[in-house]
Design a protein around this motif. Structure first.
Motif, short mmCIF file in Angstrom:
data_model
loop_
_atom_site.label_atom_id
_atom_site.label_comp_id
_atom_site.label_asym_id
_atom_site.label_seq_id
_atom_site.Cartn_x
_atom_site.Cartn_y
_atom_site.Cartn_z
N LEU A 176 -48.70 -6.31 66.95
CA LEU A 176 -47.91 -5.12 67.22
C LEU A 176 -46.82 -5.49 68.22
O LEU A 176 -47.01 -6.41 69.02
N PRO A 177 -45.70 -4.77 68.20
CA PRO A 177 -44.66 -5.05 69.19
C PRO A 177 -45.20 -4.92 70.62
O PRO A 177 -45.98 -4.01 70.91
N TYR A 178 -44.78 -5.80 71.48
CA TYR A 178 -45.16 -5.80 72.91
C TYR A 178 -46.65 -5.98 73.14
O TYR A 178 -47.18 -5.58 74.17
N ARG A 179 -47.36 -6.56 72.21
CA ARG A 179 -48.80 -6.81 72.35
C ARG A 179 -49.07 -8.28 72.10
O ARG A 179 -48.42 -8.91 71.27
N ILE A 180 -50.06 -8.81 72.79
CA ILE A 180 -50.48 -10.19 72.57
C ILE A 180 -51.84 -10.14 71.90
O ILE A 180 -52.82 -9.67 72.48
N HIS A 181 -51.89 -10.61 70.67
CA HIS A 181 -53.06 -10.55 69.81
C HIS A 181 -53.71 -11.94 69.82
O HIS A 181 -53.05 -12.92 69.52
N VAL A 182 -54.99 -12.03 70.20
CA VAL A 182 -55.66 -13.33 70.29
C VAL A 182 -57.00 -13.31 69.57
O VAL A 182 -57.61 -12.27 69.39
N ASN A 183 -57.45 -14.52 69.20
CA ASN A 183 -58.75 -14.64 68.56
C ASN A 183 -59.79 -15.11 69.59
O ASN A 183 -59.47 -15.38 70.75
N ILE A 184 -61.03 -15.24 69.18
CA ILE A 184 -62.12 -15.58 70.09
C ILE A 184 -61.92 -16.95 70.74
O ILE A 184 -62.31 -17.15 71.89
N ARG A 185 -61.31 -17.87 70.04
CA ARG A 185 -61.08 -19.20 70.62
C ARG A 185 -60.18 -19.09 71.85
O ARG A 185 -60.42 -19.71 72.88
N THR A 186 -59.13 -18.29 71.75
CA THR A 186 -58.23 -18.08 72.89
C THR A 186 -58.94 -17.33 74.00
O THR A 186 -58.76 -17.64 75.18
N VAL A 187 -59.75 -16.34 73.65
CA VAL A 187 -60.53 -15.59 74.66
C VAL A 187 -61.41 -16.55 75.46
O VAL A 187 -61.46 -16.48 76.69
N PRO A 231 -44.33 -3.00 79.10
CA PRO A 231 -43.52 -2.12 78.24
C PRO A 231 -44.39 -1.33 77.27
O PRO A 231 -45.41 -1.81 76.78
N THR A 232 -43.97 -0.11 77.00
CA THR A 232 -44.65 0.72 76.00
C THR A 232 -44.12 0.33 74.63
O THR A 232 -42.90 0.27 74.43
N PRO A 233 -45.02 0.05 73.69
CA PRO A 233 -44.54 -0.32 72.34
C PRO A 233 -43.71 0.81 71.74
O PRO A 233 -43.97 1.98 72.00
N PRO A 234 -42.70 0.46 70.94
CA PRO A 234 -41.90 1.50 70.30
C PRO A 234 -42.73 2.30 69.30
O PRO A 234 -43.76 1.82 68.81
N ASP A 235 -42.27 3.52 69.03
CA ASP A 235 -42.95 4.34 68.03
C ASP A 235 -42.90 3.66 66.67
O ASP A 235 -41.91 2.99 66.34
N LEU A 236 -43.96 3.84 65.91
CA LEU A 236 -43.98 3.32 64.54
C LEU A 236 -43.07 4.18 63.68
O LEU A 236 -43.02 5.39 63.83
N GLN A 237 -42.36 3.55 62.79
CA GLN A 237 -41.42 4.26 61.92
C GLN A 237 -42.07 4.54 60.57
O GLN A 237 -42.72 3.67 60.00
N PRO A 238 -41.88 5.75 60.05
CA PRO A 238 -42.43 6.08 58.73
C PRO A 238 -41.92 5.10 57.68
O PRO A 238 -40.74 4.72 57.70
N GLY A 239 -42.80 4.65 56.83
CA GLY A 239 -42.43 3.74 55.76
C GLY A 239 -42.34 2.29 56.18
O GLY A 239 -42.21 1.42 55.35
#
Length: 90
Positions: A5-16, A58-66
């Motif tokens: 997602l925008p402005y988010r850091i997504h990690v897997n268990i190995r990184t954790v 930062p707050t992620p931007p709103d999701l846009q329809p479609g």
């Protein structure tokens, strides 16, 4: 980042595991099971901060329809934004 997602850091268990081993106070939230390209379905996490880090995030931007939801489920979207998105789809 096809499942991020925008402005988010997504990690897997190995990184954790690596972040915890550093003992630097990284803060993580469980995201849940996510299908990762070439790896299948894994438990994944959001890196949400670090002890002593006081700058605003930062707050992620709103999701846009479609627009693509990058593989996230509706319950991962904050309720106020989810309602806006659902209303816009009607």
């Amino acid at each position: 980042e096809s499942t991020g997602l925008p402005y988010r850091i997504h990690v897997n268990i190995r990184t954790v595991t690596i972040l915890h081993s550093l003992k630097e106070g990284f803060k993580l939230d469980v995201r849940g099971k996510t299908e990762l390209k070439g790896k299948g379905i894994e438990d994944t996490y959001w890196l949400v901060g670090r002890d002593g880090f006081n700058k605003p995030i930062p707050t992620p931007p709103d999701l846009q329809p479609g627009a693509s939801n990058h593989g996230i489920s509706l319950d991962e979207i904050p309720e106020d934004r989810r309602k806006k998105l659902e209303k816009a789809r009607q």
